[in-house]
Write a protein that holds these residues in place. Structure first.
Motif, PDB file in Angstrom:
ATOM      1  N   MET A   1      29.928  35.095  92.179  1.00 52.69           N
ATOM      2  CA  MET A   1      29.304  35.131  90.829  1.00 52.69           C
ATOM      3  C   MET A   1      30.266  35.900  90.064  1.00 52.69           C
ATOM      4  O   MET A   1      31.353  36.627  90.377  1.00 52.69           O
ATOM      5  N   GLU A   2      30.487  35.326  88.732  1.00 52.72           N
ATOM      6  CA  GLU A   2      31.468  35.564  87.855  1.00 52.72           C
ATOM      7  C   GLU A   2      31.526  36.876  87.337  1.00 52.72           C
ATOM      8  O   GLU A   2      30.221  37.350  86.755  1.00 52.72           O
ATOM      9  N   ASN A   3      32.489  37.505  87.271  1.00 53.47           N
ATOM     10  CA  ASN A   3      32.451  38.977  86.509  1.00 53.47           C
ATOM     11  C   ASN A   3      32.988  39.010  84.960  1.00 53.47           C
ATOM     12  O   ASN A   3      33.986  38.808  84.645  1.00 53.47           O
ATOM     13  N   LYS A   4      31.798  38.728  84.189  1.00 55.73           N
ATOM     14  CA  LYS A   4      32.218  38.542  82.789  1.00 55.73           C
ATOM     15  C   LYS A   4      31.771  39.814  81.803  1.00 55.73           C
ATOM     16  O   LYS A   4      30.898  40.547  82.065  1.00 55.73           O
ATOM     17  N   ILE A   5      32.971  39.934  80.921  1.00 51.28           N
ATOM     18  CA  ILE A   5      32.653  41.106  79.871  1.00 51.28           C
ATOM     19  C   ILE A   5      31.673  40.542  79.112  1.00 51.28           C
ATOM     20  O   ILE A   5      31.683  39.736  78.234  1.00 51.28           O
ATOM     21  N   SER A   6      30.733  41.636  78.713  1.00 45.85           N
ATOM     22  CA  SER A   6      29.773  41.631  77.597  1.00 45.85           C
ATOM     23  C   SER A   6      30.488  41.465  76.300  1.00 45.85           C
ATOM     24  O   SER A   6      31.488  42.137  75.972  1.00 45.85           O
ATOM     25  N   PRO A   7      29.745  40.875  75.272  1.00 46.16           N
ATOM     26  CA  PRO A   7      30.186  40.666  73.911  1.00 46.16           C
ATOM     27  C   PRO A   7      30.169  41.968  73.317  1.00 46.16           C
ATOM     28  O   PRO A   7      31.473  42.609  72.679  1.00 46.16           O
ATOM     29  N   ALA A   8      29.131  42.971  73.823  1.00 44.43           N
ATOM     30  CA  ALA A   8      29.484  44.102  73.010  1.00 44.43           C
ATOM     31  C   ALA A   8      30.494  44.937  73.486  1.00 44.43           C
ATOM     32  O   ALA A   8      31.288  45.758  72.879  1.00 44.43           O
ATOM     33  N   LYS A   9      30.787  44.995  74.807  1.00 45.47           N
ATOM     34  CA  LYS A   9      31.839  45.809  75.653  1.00 45.47           C
ATOM     35  C   LYS A   9      33.405  45.284  74.968  1.00 45.47           C
ATOM     36  O   LYS A   9      34.264  45.837  74.858  1.00 45.47           O
ATOM     37  N   SER A  10      33.459  43.844  74.789  1.00 46.66           N
ATOM     38  CA  SER A  10      34.866  43.378  74.158  1.00 46.66           C
ATOM     39  C   SER A  10      34.989  43.788  72.809  1.00 46.66           C
ATOM     40  O   SER A  10      36.383  43.969  72.374  1.00 46.66           O
ATOM     41  N   GLY A  11      34.112  44.325  72.091  1.00 43.17           N
ATOM     42  CA  GLY A  11      34.370  44.966  70.688  1.00 43.17           C
ATOM     43  C   GLY A  11      34.483  46.390  70.885  1.00 43.17           C
ATOM     44  O   GLY A  11      35.090  46.988  69.603  1.00 43.17           O
ATOM     45  N   ILE A  12      34.674  46.942  71.789  1.00 42.62           N
ATOM     46  CA  ILE A  12      34.888  48.470  71.858  1.00 42.62           C
ATOM     47  C   ILE A  12      36.235  48.849  71.109  1.00 42.62           C
ATOM     48  O   ILE A  12      36.427  49.866  70.451  1.00 42.62           O
ATOM     49  N   LEU A  13      37.372  48.273  71.673  1.00 47.48           N
ATOM     50  CA  LEU A  13      38.719  48.622  70.977  1.00 47.48           C
ATOM     51  C   LEU A  13      38.859  48.359  69.679  1.00 47.48           C
ATOM     52  O   LEU A  13      39.372  49.128  68.976  1.00 47.48           O
ATOM     53  N   PHE A  14      37.937  47.453  69.122  1.00 48.91           N
ATOM     54  CA  PHE A  14      38.136  47.000  67.761  1.00 48.91           C
ATOM     55  C   PHE A  14      37.272  48.272  66.871  1.00 48.91           C
ATOM     56  O   PHE A  14      37.750  48.386  65.685  1.00 48.91           O
ATOM     57  N   GLY A  15      36.204  48.410  67.570  1.00 50.29           N
ATOM     58  CA  GLY A  15      35.337  49.562  66.769  1.00 50.29           C
ATOM     59  C   GLY A  15      36.187  50.704  66.493  1.00 50.29           C
ATOM     60  O   GLY A  15      36.252  51.450  65.642  1.00 50.29           O
ATOM     61  N   ILE A  16      36.607  51.193  67.817  1.00 48.67           N
ATOM     62  CA  ILE A  16      37.425  52.543  67.860  1.00 48.67           C
ATOM     63  C   ILE A  16      38.641  52.525  66.770  1.00 48.67           C
ATOM     64  O   ILE A  16      38.918  53.333  66.022  1.00 48.67           O
ATOM     65  N   LEU A  17      39.285  51.327  66.872  1.00 42.85           N
ATOM     66  CA  LEU A  17      40.389  51.166  65.843  1.00 42.85           C
ATOM     67  C   LEU A  17      40.069  51.404  64.428  1.00 42.85           C
ATOM     68  O   LEU A  17      40.639  51.624  63.666  1.00 42.85           O
ATOM     69  N   PHE A  18      38.872  50.419  64.184  1.00 48.58           N
ATOM     70  CA  PHE A  18      38.496  50.532  62.934  1.00 48.58           C
ATOM     71  C   PHE A  18      38.003  51.827  62.404  1.00 48.58           C
ATOM     72  O   PHE A  18      38.154  52.541  61.324  1.00 48.58           O
ATOM     73  N   GLY A  19      37.349  52.639  63.283  1.00 44.53           N
ATOM     74  CA  GLY A  19      36.906  54.218  62.905  1.00 44.53           C
ATOM     75  C   GLY A  19      38.148  55.083  62.875  1.00 44.53           C
ATOM     76  O   GLY A  19      38.257  55.646  61.935  1.00 44.53           O
ATOM     77  N   VAL A  20      39.176  55.090  63.712  1.00 41.28           N
ATOM     78  CA  VAL A  20      40.637  55.743  63.337  1.00 41.28           C
ATOM     79  C   VAL A  20      40.797  55.359  62.073  1.00 41.28           C
ATOM     80  O   VAL A  20      41.529  56.282  61.260  1.00 41.28           O
ATOM     81  N   ILE A  21      40.979  53.989  61.799  1.00 42.59           N
ATOM     82  CA  ILE A  21      41.516  53.803  60.259  1.00 42.59           C
ATOM     83  C   ILE A  21      40.887  54.586  59.172  1.00 42.59           C
ATOM     84  O   ILE A  21      41.485  54.920  58.385  1.00 42.59           O
ATOM     85  N   MET A  22      39.419  54.617  59.504  1.00 39.93           N
ATOM     86  CA  MET A  22      38.718  55.167  58.317  1.00 39.93           C
ATOM     87  C   MET A  22      39.091  56.584  58.215  1.00 39.93           C
ATOM     88  O   MET A  22      39.016  57.071  57.183  1.00 39.93           O
ATOM     89  N   VAL A  23      39.381  57.269  59.322  1.00 45.30           N
ATOM     90  CA  VAL A  23      39.402  58.480  59.478  1.00 45.30           C
ATOM     91  C   VAL A  23      40.683  58.967  58.893  1.00 45.30           C
ATOM     92  O   VAL A  23      40.866  59.970  58.128  1.00 45.30           O
ATOM     93  N   LEU A  24      41.836  58.078  59.090  1.00 40.91           N
ATOM     94  CA  LEU A  24      43.060  58.116  58.769  1.00 40.91           C
ATOM     95  C   LEU A  24      43.057  58.159  57.095  1.00 40.91           C
ATOM     96  O   LEU A  24      43.845  58.765  56.398  1.00 40.91           O
ATOM     97  N   GLU A  25      42.183  57.300  56.831  1.00 46.47           N
ATOM     98  CA  GLU A  25      42.208  56.954  55.139  1.00 46.47           C
ATOM     99  C   GLU A  25      41.860  58.273  54.438  1.00 46.47           C
ATOM    100  O   GLU A  25      42.316  58.716  53.740  1.00 46.47           O
ATOM    101  N   PHE A  26      40.728  58.764  55.146  1.00 43.73           N
ATOM    102  CA  PHE A  26      39.935  59.951  54.846  1.00 43.73           C
ATOM    103  C   PHE A  26      41.094  61.244  54.505  1.00 43.73           C
ATOM    104  O   PHE A  26      41.309  61.793  53.698  1.00 43.73           O
ATOM    105  N   VAL A  27      41.853  61.336  55.880  1.00 39.54           N
ATOM    106  CA  VAL A  27      42.846  62.343  56.000  1.00 39.54           C
ATOM    107  C   VAL A  27      43.830  62.190  54.878  1.00 39.54           C
ATOM    108  O   VAL A  27      44.144  63.350  54.096  1.00 39.54           O
TER     109      VAL A  27
END
Length: 181
Positions: A1-27
């Motif tokens: 059986m193929e080990n496939k990454i779910s779509p939601a898990k593939s977006g984790i890095l982009f979500g965290i990066l986007f959140g960090v950018i918003m925090v940096l803008e605020f700071v």
């Protein structure tokens, strides 16, 4: 059986990066001085970036990454929705957690923002009565409460993520003709 990454898990890095950018803008805005930026074009640019440009950019990056690097050039409309909402939800979660911690460390921040709001309201509407002013400021203060800001931020960014993902999914989708989904 193929080990496939779910779509939601593939977006984790982009979500965290986007959140960090918003925090940096605020700071950065806090260090520079919120008062000088709130009614300026810089404040408008940051809002447009946070609510329009950055969510769309990160959703597109997340969907394209999933399509090209994880799913052999294919992506469904539903996968785009999962990726987009997960990215914006995670970004909002990072930003909301930062906001709560910031307000706990610097409780005077809310009072500073109320003072800036008072000055802005009086400058734009000098004929406002003191009752109207105080009522408006009390509503503003209630909505600056971290326990209201936290869920509101999550809901708002998730909703925007859903809307943008609908558009991006309609453009980027390329379903695998051999899949049985």
């Amino acid at each position: 059986m193929e080990n496939k990454i779910s779509p939601a898990k593939s977006g984790i890095l982009f979500g965290i990066l986007f959140g960090v950018i918003m925090v940096l803008e605020f700071v950065i805005m806090y260090v520079i001085g919120m008062k000088s930026l709130i009614n300026s074009s810089a404040g408008i640019i940051v809002n447009i970036a946070n609510y329009l440009v950055l969510p769309i950019l990160f959703i597109v990056l997340g969907c394209v990454n999933y399509k090209k690097n994880i799913n052999n050039g294919f992506i469904t409309f539903g996968e785009c929705l999962k990726i987009g909402v997960s990215i914006t939800f995670l970004a909002a979660l990072v930003y909301a957690i930062f906001n709560v911690i910031f307000n706990l460390i610097y409780p005077e921040f809310i009072n500073e923002m109320i003072t800036i709001s008072r000055e802005t309201i009086l400058a734009k509407n000098p004929a406002i009565t003191s009752e109207q002013l105080e009522m408006g400021l009390s509503i503003t203060k209630k909505f600056m409460n971290p326990f209201i800001v936290f869920p509101a931020t999550l809901a708002m960014y998730s909703f925007f993520g859903l809307l943008y993902s609908l558009l991006i999914g309609a453009i980027l989708r390329n379903e695998n003709p051999q899949s049985f989904n």
